[in-house]
Design an enzyme around this catalytic site. Structure first.
Site, PDB file in Angstrom:
ATOM      1  N   GLU A  51      23.773 100.298  43.523  1.00 26.30           N
ATOM      2  CA  GLU A  51      23.062 101.469  44.048  1.00 26.30           C
ATOM      3  C   GLU A  51      22.662 102.442  42.940  1.00 26.30           C
ATOM      4  O   GLU A  51      21.641 103.122  43.044  1.00 26.30           O
ATOM      5  CB  GLU A  51      23.901 102.203  45.101  1.00 26.30           C
ATOM      6  CG  GLU A  51      24.036 101.469  46.424  1.00 26.30           C
ATOM      7  CD  GLU A  51      25.212 100.507  46.465  1.00 26.30           C
ATOM      8  OE1 GLU A  51      25.842 100.272  45.401  1.00 26.30           O
ATOM      9  OE2 GLU A  51      25.519  99.984  47.550  1.00 26.30           O
ATOM     10  N   PHE A 113      36.343 103.126  58.066  1.00 26.76           N
ATOM     11  CA  PHE A 113      35.995 102.214  56.983  1.00 26.76           C
ATOM     12  C   PHE A 113      34.640 102.613  56.386  1.00 26.76           C
ATOM     13  O   PHE A 113      33.670 102.796  57.122  1.00 26.76           O
ATOM     14  CB  PHE A 113      35.946 100.772  57.500  1.00 26.76           C
ATOM     15  CG  PHE A 113      35.516  99.783  56.453  1.00 26.76           C
ATOM     16  CD1 PHE A 113      36.300  99.564  55.318  1.00 26.76           C
ATOM     17  CD2 PHE A 113      34.325  99.097  56.577  1.00 26.76           C
ATOM     18  CE1 PHE A 113      35.902  98.671  54.348  1.00 26.76           C
ATOM     19  CE2 PHE A 113      33.916  98.191  55.599  1.00 26.76           C
ATOM     20  CZ  PHE A 113      34.707  97.979  54.487  1.00 26.76           C
ATOM     21  N   GLN A 114      34.605 102.746  55.096  1.00 22.65           N
ATOM     22  CA  GLN A 114      33.397 103.115  54.348  1.00 22.65           C
ATOM     23  C   GLN A 114      32.785 104.434  54.812  1.00 22.65           C
ATOM     24  O   GLN A 114      31.575 104.617  54.760  1.00 22.65           O
ATOM     25  CB  GLN A 114      32.358 101.983  54.375  1.00 22.65           C
ATOM     26  CG  GLN A 114      32.843 100.754  53.608  1.00 22.65           C
ATOM     27  CD  GLN A 114      31.747  99.755  53.306  1.00 22.65           C
ATOM     28  OE1 GLN A 114      30.791  99.620  54.057  1.00 22.65           O
ATOM     29  NE2 GLN A 114      31.887  99.038  52.192  1.00 22.65           N
ATOM     30  N   LYS A 163      25.190 105.715  62.064  1.00 21.41           N
ATOM     31  CA  LYS A 163      24.693 104.448  62.609  1.00 21.41           C
ATOM     32  C   LYS A 163      24.171 104.604  64.043  1.00 21.41           C
ATOM     33  O   LYS A 163      23.154 104.008  64.402  1.00 21.41           O
ATOM     34  CB  LYS A 163      25.822 103.420  62.564  1.00 21.41           C
ATOM     35  CG  LYS A 163      25.368 101.985  62.792  1.00 21.41           C
ATOM     36  CD  LYS A 163      26.593 101.057  62.759  1.00 21.41           C
ATOM     37  CE  LYS A 163      26.241  99.656  63.219  1.00 21.41           C
ATOM     38  NZ  LYS A 163      25.875  98.779  62.110  1.00 21.41           N
ATOM     39  N   MET A 466      25.701 107.758  18.611  1.00 24.23           N
ATOM     40  CA  MET A 466      25.605 109.213  18.646  1.00 24.23           C
ATOM     41  C   MET A 466      26.982 109.853  18.500  1.00 24.23           C
ATOM     42  O   MET A 466      27.153 110.820  17.753  1.00 24.23           O
ATOM     43  CB  MET A 466      24.941 109.670  19.959  1.00 24.23           C
ATOM     44  CG  MET A 466      24.624 111.148  19.992  1.00 24.23           C
ATOM     45  SD  MET A 466      23.544 111.666  18.640  1.00 24.23           S
ATOM     46  CE  MET A 466      21.950 111.717  19.448  1.00 24.23           C
TER      47      MET A 466
END
Lengths: 555, 167
Positions: A51, A113-114, A163, A466
Site C-alpha cells: 500500500e 479483526f483488521q 463495509k 548522506m
C-alpha cells in the site's frame, strides 16, 4: 439509479475524472474491488506490491498532472501502510484522495479483526478526513474530498468507509466534476506597498517553490524577473518549474543548493518569495538568514506567511492572480551592478564546481541528461543521489521533477516513478541510491506487471551516503550502521523480477547501459557504481549560515 | 510565557474538538481550561480555550486553525474588551468551629450554598477567573474536599461577534 455504496464510490471517482487509481485489495474493501471489476472499462486500477507503494504512485501521478491522485486500501494494515505516503503528500502539498475500507459500523470501536481508527491516525497528516457513517453522505463526501484536496494549498484527504456502507444501496445521481475553490487574489491594500518595496530594491531575488507550480504562475514570475532585472532561484519543490537553462535561473538554493543561487539570495536586499515556505533546509540559521533583505511573501496559505521569517510584506493569495495585479505597478529597471555581481557568483560556482573526470555523481547525471526527453519525468528517492539530481538533472517542462521534499521519504521513488509514467504515458526515470531502493524495491513487481517503461539509475555506493557524509563531517568518521555490506546483485535482482539491468563501472559502460535502458520496453536497472566517499556539495552545515558554506572538501 | 484566551467557532460535528485540541498538542501547548457548547445555531459549536505559550507560537497557532475545514472563525479575546465568566463548585469540610467563618467568606464572595450537610458544604461561585482563584485561596484556610471549575466562557463587549471574524 439505485447503486451499492461501493458502486457509488467508483462511479463518483469516474464522474470526477479519475482514469487511473492505485491500490491493494482486502477484506473490508472487497466490495469496492468488485465495483472496480464491474467498471474496468471506465477506470483502471493499478495493483501495487504494498500500500505504501500505491500511495507514492498516486502521489507521483498527482505531482506530474496536478490532478488529485487516488489510492484505495483495505482497513487495518492496509490503511496504516498508507500513512507514510499520505504524510509525504501532505508536507509537499500534493492533492490526493485516499479511500480506505473499515469494519461494519456495528463493529467500529470493538477492536475487530483488521480494524484501525485511521481517521484518528491520519488526523495530523491529512488536510481533512472523513468517516462515512451514512450511505446518503457517501457521494457528496467524495466530491467534497476532491474539492478540499485540490483547493488553495493542495493536500491529501482520506475517506474511511465501513463495509456495511459499501454494501448499502442508495440513489446515485451523477454530477459534474467539482471545481476547486480557494483561488483568491491578495488584498489590494497589500499589493501596492509590496510593489513599492520591489521598486525600491537594488538587489532583488525571486525565490519560488512548489506553490508557483501549483498556481501555474511561471509566466508572470518571469515577467516580473525581466521587469526588475532579478535572478531566480527555487526551493527543491520548485525544480522543473522553469526550464533549467533559463538565463535568469540560478537553480535550487539552500543546504545543498547552487552556490550562485544561495549567494544571490544571501546578498539580496529584497527577496520575493512565491509559494515557498522558508523551510530550515532553505534558511539554515534563521537568525543569520538574509538579514539585510526585505521579504515580500506571496502564498495561498496564510499560515506560511511570517512563519519562519520576518516578512515585510505578507500577501495571502493565489500567486498567478496576485502577480497579475502586482505587475502593472512594477517599474522597469535595469540593474547592471547587481547583474554583474550575480555573474560573479556564477563564475565562482563554475570555478568550485566538481570538474573531475570519471564516475563522479555529476558526470553520471550529465550522462543521463543526454537521454531525457522534454516530457520525461524524473523521480528520485531521498539522500545524496536526490541532491545530486536536484543540482544536475536538466528540465524543460514543469511538473517533471518528482521528489519528496518536506518529509524526505526514502522509498518514495519507485512508486512515484510508476505513477509519473502512468501520468505522462511516457518512460519515466528514477534516480535512486542503494539505500533508498532497498526500501520499496518490491514495486519492481508492479513495474514489470504493467510493463511500465522506467529507467532506474541506481547510484550504488554501498553506503547510506548522506548519513555517512554527516558522520564524516560531524561525527569523527564513526560510520555507525551506514555501511551496506549487502552483496545484492541488482542485475540479477532485476532479472528475478522479470526485468533487466546492467552494471556500469565507468562512463562508457554507463552510456551503453543507459542506451539499453532507454530502448527497453519495461523497467531497467542501471547499477551505477560510484565511490562511497562522494560528497554532496556545496553544503551549508545544519544551523549554519552562508558564512559557513562548504564548497569543496577540505575547505 | 503569556496566557491567551481564544474563541473558535466550529462545525458542530463529532471529532472537531479532537482536531482543534490536536493543534495544541502538536505545539506542546498546555490547555489551562476549555469549554465547548452549542451556539445560537445548532450547526456550530463554540470552543473557548485558555492556554499558556509564547506569542510567536500563539500567532502561528491561530493561523494554523484556519487550515481546518471545520473551523469557521477564530477570535483572540483580550481582558480589556471582552467579558468572561467561570463557575466554581467547591466542597469544604463542615464543622461547628469553622461554620461561621466559612459563611462570612461565602457572603463576601456572594457564594451560593447548593448542598449542606453536617460534614460538608458545597458552594457555587461565579465570576471571572481571578475572583474564583481568590475564593479558592480563602477556602484553603479550611479543608477543601474537592473542587470543580467549568472553565471560561467569554464574549466580546459591544455588538462585535465571532461570526464577523474572517481570515
Amino acid at each position: 439509479m439505485l447503486l451499492s455504496g461501493a458502486d457509488i464510490i467508483v462511479k463518483t471517482l469516474i464522474e470526477q475524472g479519475c482514469e487511473t487509481v492505485f491500490g491493494y485489495p482486502g477484506g473490508q474493501i472487497i466490495n469496492v474491488y468488485d465495483s472496480l471489476y464491474k467498471y474496468q472499462d471506465e477506470i483502471t486500477h493499478i495493483l501495487a506490491a504494498h500500500e505504501q507503494g500505491a500511495a507514492h504512485a498516486a502521489d507521483g501521478y498527482a505531482r506530474a498532472t496536478g490532478k488529485p491522485g487516488v489510492v484505495i486500501a483495505t482497513s487495518g494494515p492496509g490503511a496504516t501502510n498508507l500513512v507514510t505516503g499520505i504524510a509525504t503528500a501532505y508536507i509537499d502539498s500534493v492533492p490526493m484522495v485516499a479511500i480506505t475500507g473499515n469494519v461494519m459500523t456495528s463493529q467500529i470501536g470493538s477492536d475487530s479483526f483488521q480494524e484501525i481508527d485511521i481517521t484518528g491516525v491520519t488526523l495530523p497528516i491529512t488536510k481533512h478526513n472523513y468517516f462515512v457513517g451514512k450511505i446518503e453522505d457517501l457521494a457528496d463526501t467524495i466530491r467534497e474530498a476532491f474539492v478540499i484536496a485540490a483547493s488553495g494549498r493542495p493536500g491529501p484527504v482520506l475517506i474511511d468507509v465501513p463495509k456495511d456502507i459499501q454494501q448499502a444501496k442508495y440513489e446515485y445521481e451523477p454530477k459534474a466534476p467539482v471545481v476547486p475553490g480557494g483561488r483568491i487574489c491578495a488584498k489590494e491594500i497589500r499589493i501596492s506597498p509590496a510593489a513599492d518595496c520591489i521598486n525600491k530594491a537594488e538587489r532583488p531575488f525571486i525565490y519560488f517553490g512548489g506553490g508557483t507550480i501549483t498556481s501555474e504562475a511561471q509566466e508572470e514570475m518571469l515577467q516580473l524577473a525581466e521587469l526588475i532585472d532579478a535572478p531566480i532561484g527555487c526551493s527543491m519543490m520548485g525544480i522543473s518549474g522553469v526550464p533549467t537553462d533559463h538565463p535568469r535561473f540560478l537553480g535550487m538554493q539552500g543546504m545543498h543548493g547552487h552556490y550562485a543561487s544561495s549567494m544571490a539570495m544571501h546578498n539580496a536586499d529584497c527577496i520575493i518569495a512565491l509559494g515557498a515556505r522558508f523551510n530550515d533546509r532553505v534558511t539554515g540559521n534563521r537568525a543569520k538568514f538574509s538579514v539585510g533583505a526585505k521579504i515580500v511573501h506571496i502564498d495561498i496559505e496564510g499560515a506560511e506567511l511570517g512563519k519562519t521569517t520576518n516578512d515585510a510584506h505578507m500577501l495571502r493569495g493565489d500567486i498567478k492572480m496576485t502577480l497579475e495585479k502586482l505587475l502593472p505597478l512594477i517599474k522597469k529597471d535595469e540593474k547592471p551592478e547587481w547583474m554583474a555581481k550575480v555573474a560573479a557568483f556564477r563564475e565562482e560556482e563554475t570555478r568550485v564546481q566538481d570538474n573531475r573526470e570519471g564516475m563522479t555523481p555529476r558526470n553520471c547525471l550529465m550522462a543521463l541528461n543526454k537521454y531525457l526527453g522534454e516530457n520525461t519525468a524524473v523521480a528520485t528517492d531521498v539522500g545524496q543521489h536526490q541532491m545530486w539530481a536536484a543540482q544536475t538533472v536538466e528540465f524543460k517542462k514543469t511538473r517533471r521533477f518528482i521528489s519528496s521534499g518536506g518529509l524526505g521519504t526514502m522509498g518514495f521513488g519507485m512508486g512515484a516513478a510508476i505513477g509519473a509514467a502512468m501520468a505522462t504515458r511516457e518512460r519515466s526515470v528514477l534516480v535512486t541510491g542503494d539505500g533508498s531502493f532497498g526500501m520499496n524495491l518490491n514495486e519492481m513487481a508492479t513495474a514489470v506487471t504493467y510493463n511500465v517503461p522506467m529507467v532506474i539509475l541506481l547510484m550504488n555506493n554501498g553506503v547510506l551516503g548522506m548519513v555517512r557524509q554527516w558522520q564524516t563531517l560531524f561525527f569523527d568518521k564513526h560510520y555507525s550502521n551506514t555501511i551496506l555490506d549487502r552483496r545484492t546483485d541488482f542485475v540479477k535482482l532485476a532479472q528475478a523480477f522479470g526485468a533487466d539491468g546492467a552494471v556500469a563501472t565507468n562512463l562508457e559502460e554507463l552510456d551503453d547501459a543507459l542506451a539499453k535502458a532507454f530502448a527497453c520496453d519495461g523497467p531497467f536497472i542501471v547499477d551505477c557504481r560510484i565511490d562511497k566517499d562522494e560528497f554532496v556539495l556545496p553544503m551549508l552545515p545544519p544551523g549554519g549560515s552562508m558564512d559557513d558554506i562548504i564548497v569543496k572538501v577540505g575547505d | 510565557m503569556e496566557r491567551y484566551t481564544i474563541a473558535i467557532l466550529v462545525n458542530n460535528q463529532s471529532g472537531v474538538l479532537n482536531r482543534v485540541t490536536s493543534m495544541f498538542r502538536r505545539r506542546q501547548f498546555n490547555i489551562a481550561c476549555l469549554t465547548v457548547s452549542e451556539t445560537e445555531s445548532p450547526d456550530y459549536s463554540r470552543i473557548t480555550i485558555l492556554f499558556e505559550g509564547e506569542e510567536s507560537k500563539k500567532n502561528q497557532l491561530i493561523n494554523q486553525f484556519y487550515k481546518l475545514p471545520d473551523v469557521i472563525s477564530i477570535k483572540e479575546l483580550h481582558a480589556k474588551d471582552s467579558v468572561s465568566r467561570e463557575l466554581l463548585l467547591i466542597k469544604v469540610a463542615n464543622s461547628p468551629e469553622t461554620r461561621e467563618e466559612i459563611r462570612s467568606a461565602a457572603e463576601a464572595f456572594e457564594a451560593k450554598t447548593v448542598d449542606y450537610t453536617r460534614e460538608s458544604i458545597v458552594m457555587q461561585v461565579t465570576g471571572d477567573r481571578k475572583r474564583i482563584d481568590d475564593f479558592i485561596n480563602i477556602m484553603r484556610d479550611f479543608t477543601i474536599m474537592e473542587i470543580c471549575r467549568t472553565g471560561l466562557v467569554a464574549l466580546q463587549c459591544g455588538d462585535a461577534t465571532i461570526r464577523q471574524e474572517t481570515n
